[in-house]
Design a protein around this motif. Structure first.
Motif, mmCIF file in Angstrom:
data_model
loop_
_atom_site.group_PDB
_atom_site.id
_atom_site.type_symbol
_atom_site.label_atom_id
_atom_site.label_comp_id
_atom_site.label_asym_id
_atom_site.label_seq_id
_atom_site.Cartn_x
_atom_site.Cartn_y
_atom_site.Cartn_z
ATOM 1 N N ILE A 157 -0.865 -5.861 19.855
ATOM 2 C CA ILE A 157 -1.926 -5.564 18.887
ATOM 3 C C ILE A 157 -1.759 -4.189 18.229
ATOM 4 O O ILE A 157 -1.826 -4.077 16.997
ATOM 5 N N PRO A 158 -1.540 -3.090 18.992
ATOM 6 C CA PRO A 158 -1.423 -1.772 18.335
ATOM 7 C C PRO A 158 -0.332 -1.697 17.270
ATOM 8 O O PRO A 158 -0.620 -1.287 16.130
ATOM 9 N N PRO A 159 0.927 -2.103 17.560
ATOM 10 C CA PRO A 159 1.933 -2.046 16.490
ATOM 11 C C PRO A 159 1.655 -3.022 15.358
ATOM 12 O O PRO A 159 1.962 -2.725 14.195
ATOM 13 N N LEU A 160 1.055 -4.172 15.657
ATOM 14 C CA LEU A 160 0.724 -5.120 14.601
ATOM 15 C C LEU A 160 -0.322 -4.539 13.650
ATOM 16 O O LEU A 160 -0.252 -4.743 12.433
ATOM 17 N N VAL A 161 -1.277 -3.803 14.202
ATOM 18 C CA VAL A 161 -2.283 -3.153 13.360
ATOM 19 C C VAL A 161 -1.616 -2.104 12.475
ATOM 20 O O VAL A 161 -1.925 -1.991 11.281
ATOM 21 N N ASN A 162 -0.701 -1.340 13.056
ATOM 22 C CA ASN A 162 0.007 -0.320 12.268
ATOM 23 C C ASN A 162 0.790 -0.951 11.127
ATOM 24 O O ASN A 162 0.781 -0.439 9.991
ATOM 25 N N TYR A 163 1.467 -2.053 11.415
ATOM 26 C CA TYR A 163 2.252 -2.715 10.367
ATOM 27 C C TYR A 163 1.342 -3.383 9.339
ATOM 28 O O TYR A 163 1.695 -3.467 8.161
ATOM 29 N N SER A 164 0.179 -3.854 9.768
ATOM 30 C CA SER A 164 -0.785 -4.424 8.823
ATOM 31 C C SER A 164 -1.273 -3.347 7.857
ATOM 32 O O SER A 164 -1.407 -3.585 6.650
ATOM 33 N N LEU A 165 -1.522 -2.170 8.400
ATOM 34 C CA LEU A 165 -1.944 -1.041 7.568
ATOM 35 C C LEU A 165 -0.834 -0.650 6.592
ATOM 36 O O LEU A 165 -1.087 -0.398 5.404
ATOM 37 N N LEU A 166 0.399 -0.628 7.085
ATOM 38 C CA LEU A 166 1.538 -0.290 6.231
ATOM 39 C C LEU A 166 1.726 -1.332 5.137
ATOM 40 O O LEU A 166 2.021 -0.992 3.981
ATOM 41 N N LEU A 167 1.537 -2.596 5.479
ATOM 42 C CA LEU A 167 1.660 -3.662 4.479
ATOM 43 C C LEU A 167 0.611 -3.484 3.386
ATOM 44 O O LEU A 167 0.924 -3.579 2.197
ATOM 45 N N PHE A 168 -0.625 -3.223 3.800
ATOM 46 C CA PHE A 168 -1.691 -3.039 2.808
ATOM 47 C C PHE A 168 -1.360 -1.904 1.851
ATOM 48 O O PHE A 168 -1.505 -2.037 0.627
ATOM 49 N N LYS A 169 -0.904 -0.782 2.382
ATOM 50 C CA LYS A 169 -0.594 0.366 1.526
ATOM 51 C C LYS A 169 0.578 0.073 0.594
ATOM 52 O O LYS A 169 0.604 0.573 -0.535
ATOM 53 N N ASN A 170 1.524 -0.728 1.047
ATOM 54 C CA ASN A 170 2.693 -1.021 0.223
ATOM 55 C C ASN A 170 2.432 -2.061 -0.863
ATOM 56 O O ASN A 170 3.303 -2.305 -1.696
ATOM 57 N N THR A 171 1.238 -2.659 -0.862
ATOM 58 C CA THR A 171 0.918 -3.562 -1.974
ATOM 59 C C THR A 171 0.898 -2.810 -3.302
ATOM 60 O O THR A 171 1.088 -3.408 -4.361
ATOM 61 N N SER A 172 0.684 -1.498 -3.241
ATOM 62 C CA SER A 172 0.663 -0.700 -4.475
ATOM 63 C C SER A 172 2.025 -0.708 -5.174
ATOM 64 O O SER A 172 2.104 -0.459 -6.382
ATOM 65 N N LEU A 173 3.095 -1.008 -4.429
ATOM 66 C CA LEU A 173 4.431 -1.042 -5.031
ATOM 67 C C LEU A 173 4.589 -2.223 -5.987
ATOM 68 O O LEU A 173 5.493 -2.218 -6.829
ATOM 69 N N ALA A 174 3.716 -3.219 -5.845
ATOM 70 C CA ALA A 174 3.785 -4.376 -6.743
ATOM 71 C C ALA A 174 3.492 -3.982 -8.182
ATOM 72 O O ALA A 174 3.833 -4.716 -9.117
ATOM 73 N N MET A 175 2.876 -2.823 -8.372
ATOM 74 C CA MET A 175 2.630 -2.305 -9.711
ATOM 75 C C MET A 175 3.938 -2.175 -10.494
ATOM 76 O O MET A 175 3.962 -2.343 -11.721
ATOM 77 N N ALA A 176 5.032 -1.880 -9.781
ATOM 78 C CA ALA A 176 6.318 -1.634 -10.435
ATOM 79 C C ALA A 176 6.855 -2.862 -11.162
ATOM 80 O O ALA A 176 7.666 -2.731 -12.082
ATOM 81 N N ILE A 177 6.406 -4.045 -10.759
ATOM 82 C CA ILE A 177 6.881 -5.262 -11.429
ATOM 83 C C ILE A 177 5.768 -5.937 -12.231
ATOM 84 O O ILE A 177 5.892 -7.083 -12.628
ATOM 85 N N GLY A 178 4.675 -5.204 -12.460
ATOM 86 C CA GLY A 178 3.640 -5.699 -13.358
ATOM 87 C C GLY A 178 2.524 -6.487 -12.727
ATOM 88 O O GLY A 178 1.753 -7.147 -13.446
ATOM 89 N N VAL A 179 2.402 -6.456 -11.393
ATOM 90 C CA VAL A 179 1.266 -7.130 -10.755
ATOM 91 C C VAL A 179 0.009 -6.303 -11.013
ATOM 92 O O VAL A 179 0.000 -5.092 -10.784
ATOM 93 N N HIS A 180 -1.050 -6.940 -11.468
ATOM 94 C CA HIS A 180 -2.269 -6.222 -11.850
ATOM 95 C C HIS A 180 -3.144 -5.938 -10.640
ATOM 96 O O HIS A 180 -4.315 -6.327 -10.584
ATOM 97 N N GLU A 181 -2.561 -5.219 -9.680
ATOM 98 C CA GLU A 181 -3.331 -4.882 -8.481
ATOM 99 C C GLU A 181 -4.080 -3.577 -8.704
ATOM 100 O O GLU A 181 -4.156 -3.072 -9.820
ATOM 101 N N LEU A 182 -4.626 -3.018 -7.647
ATOM 102 C CA LEU A 182 -5.529 -1.874 -7.780
ATOM 103 C C LEU A 182 -4.867 -0.671 -8.452
ATOM 104 O O LEU A 182 -5.456 -0.051 -9.346
ATOM 105 N N MET A 183 -3.661 -0.326 -8.043
ATOM 106 C CA MET A 183 -3.024 0.855 -8.619
ATOM 107 C C MET A 183 -2.641 0.633 -10.082
ATOM 108 O O MET A 183 -2.733 1.555 -10.905
ATOM 109 N N TYR A 184 -2.225 -0.580 -10.408
ATOM 110 C CA TYR A 184 -1.917 -0.902 -11.811
ATOM 111 C C TYR A 184 -3.166 -0.716 -12.687
ATOM 112 O O TYR A 184 -3.105 -0.084 -13.742
#
Length: 235
Positions: A157-184
């Motif tokens: 559970i602890p490392p899975l939570v850490n990786y879940s948090l990392l995954l959430f933060k890395n969704t902002s990288l989708a902006m680079a290919i034009g995904v209209h997410e929060l950072m875009y």
């Protein structure tokens, strides 16, 4: 400097912000589910005892852990479609290809990370538990499904939570290919209003709030797993 949040929260800009947040959450949740299922598959293959399968999974994990996530997102968006038939590319283009390819990129990447977390959990399970599964008449998959993986999940559970948090933060990288997410959407609002500090402050607060929510969920799951383990030991 006088702060003015009114332009950021005006009608169309607020709608854009909420739309971006919804897309970010969809991307994060979808990628997490696919990554978790992929991680379980990778762990099952790696624990099968087949040398070739173990080597292939180990190579998969090393590759995805050592290539920046942004590079992987770019690869999926620019390179992978070139390998697909024309009909498949047309299908993607008609169905928001940017979102789908970002989802796949994050899923395949974090499946590697999560598989290592689950593998750590598996290593903590005594060999007697595997023998107990065989004694109950389960095969390899049955033993893993009903006995080993549920216990490994509690440990992981602890490392899975850490990786879940990392995954959430890395969704902002989708902006680079034009995904209209929060950072875009944040960048678009900042360009329209010229309220740089206010716009990025709002986005920062949203990211922090969701990150804390993920950590709180993780703490709750850890407490439940600990209580379950204590209850099982008492029996």
């Amino acid at each position: 400097m006088t702060l003015n949040f009114a332009p950021v929260f005006s009608g169309p800009h607020l709608e854009s912000l909420l739309s971006g947040l919804a897309t970010t959450l969809q991307l994060a949740l979808g990628a997490w589910c696919l990554a978790f299922l992929g991680a379980i598959a990778l762990v099952l293959v790696r624990s099968s005892g087949l040398r070739v399968a173990e080597w292939l999974v180990a190579a998969y994990v090393e590759i995805h852990q050592n290539i920046p996530v942004l590079v992987q997102v770019m690869f999926w968006y620019f390179a992978v479609p070139e390998l697909l038939p024309e009909d498949a590319r047309t299908w993607l283009n008609e169905r928001n290809s940017e979102f789908i390819l970002a989802l796949l990129a994050l899923s395949f990447c974090f499946a590697a990370y999560m598989s290592e977390a689950l593998r750590t959990g598996l290593r903590a399970i005594p060999k007697t538990q595997y023998e107990a599964g065989r004694g109950l008449g389960f095969g390899y998959l049955g033993t893993m499904r009903y006995i080993i993986i549920p216990q490994a999940l509690r440990v992981a559970i602890p490392p899975l939570v850490n990786y879940s948090l990392l995954l959430f933060k890395n969704t902002s990288l989708a902006m680079a290919i034009g995904v209209h997410e929060l950072m875009y959407q944040t960048r678009q609002i900042e360009s329209d209003t010229f309220r740089t500090f206010e716009t990025f402050l709002v986005a920062t607060v949203i990211y922090i709030a969701i990150s804390f929510l993920i950590m709180l969920i993780g703490e709750h799951l850890e407490r439940r797993a600990h209580l379950t383990k204590r209850a099982g030991a008492a029996l």
